[in-house]
Write a protein that holds these residues in place. Structure first.
Motif, mmCIF file in Angstrom:
data_model
loop_
_atom_site.group_PDB
_atom_site.id
_atom_site.type_symbol
_atom_site.label_atom_id
_atom_site.label_comp_id
_atom_site.label_asym_id
_atom_site.label_seq_id
_atom_site.Cartn_x
_atom_site.Cartn_y
_atom_site.Cartn_z
ATOM 1 N N ASN A 4 63.128 46.798 115.489
ATOM 2 C CA ASN A 4 63.310 47.482 114.215
ATOM 3 C C ASN A 4 62.710 46.651 113.084
ATOM 4 O O ASN A 4 63.039 45.485 112.919
ATOM 5 C CB ASN A 4 64.795 47.716 113.924
ATOM 6 N N LYS A 6 62.293 45.961 109.089
ATOM 7 C CA LYS A 6 63.038 46.206 107.853
ATOM 8 C C LYS A 6 62.237 47.133 106.952
ATOM 9 O O LYS A 6 61.027 47.290 107.112
ATOM 10 C CB LYS A 6 63.321 44.886 107.137
ATOM 11 N N GLU A 7 62.918 47.715 105.970
ATOM 12 C CA GLU A 7 62.254 48.650 105.062
ATOM 13 C C GLU A 7 61.127 47.964 104.293
ATOM 14 O O GLU A 7 61.164 46.762 104.054
ATOM 15 C CB GLU A 7 63.259 49.267 104.094
ATOM 16 N N ASN A 8 60.127 48.733 103.920
ATOM 17 C CA ASN A 8 58.996 48.208 103.156
ATOM 18 C C ASN A 8 59.449 47.710 101.794
ATOM 19 O O ASN A 8 60.359 48.277 101.182
ATOM 20 C CB ASN A 8 57.937 49.299 102.938
#
Length: 116
Positions: A4, A6-8
């Motif tokens: 997974n 992490k978000e941008n």
């Protein structure tokens, strides 16, 4: 290991993190803690005390003395076990549940050199 991501984030957020090369000049036990040690790190023009939870990860934490590694130097100081930590060791593996290793430059560079 997790796949997974992490978000941008935007580049301006990343540019706020001050990551520098420091040479570990001493490792001291923190008797009040079962996992923390105190590093004294030379960043060329300044030294910092940085607390690291590596007591259970390494049989002999002092083996890292003399090594250069990456550190975050602009975290707000945090008091733990009667000591003040002035940064964070940037290691590899902890988040994936493996025994962490130092994030190190491939060859010696001047202490205080910035990553990024």
């Amino acid at each position: 290991m997790s796949s997974n991501i992490k978000e941008n984030i935007k580049m301006d957020i990343l540019s706020k993190i001050d990551i520098r090369v420091g040479e570990i000049i001493s490792v001291e036990d923190i008797e009040k803690s079962d996992k923390m040690v105190k590093l004294i790190v030379d960043f060329g023009t300044f030294n910092r005390t940085i607390l690291v939870g590596m007591k259970k990860e390494r049989e002999k934490p002092s083996e890292i003395v003399g090594h250069q590694a990456l550190f975050v130097v602009n975290l707000a100081p945090k008091k733990m076990f009667g000591e003040v930590s002035e940064g964070m060791l940037f290691d590899i593996g902890y988040e994936d549940g493996i025994i962490p290793v130092l994030a190190m430059p491939e060859k010696p560079v001047p202490n205080g050199s910035r990553a990024g």
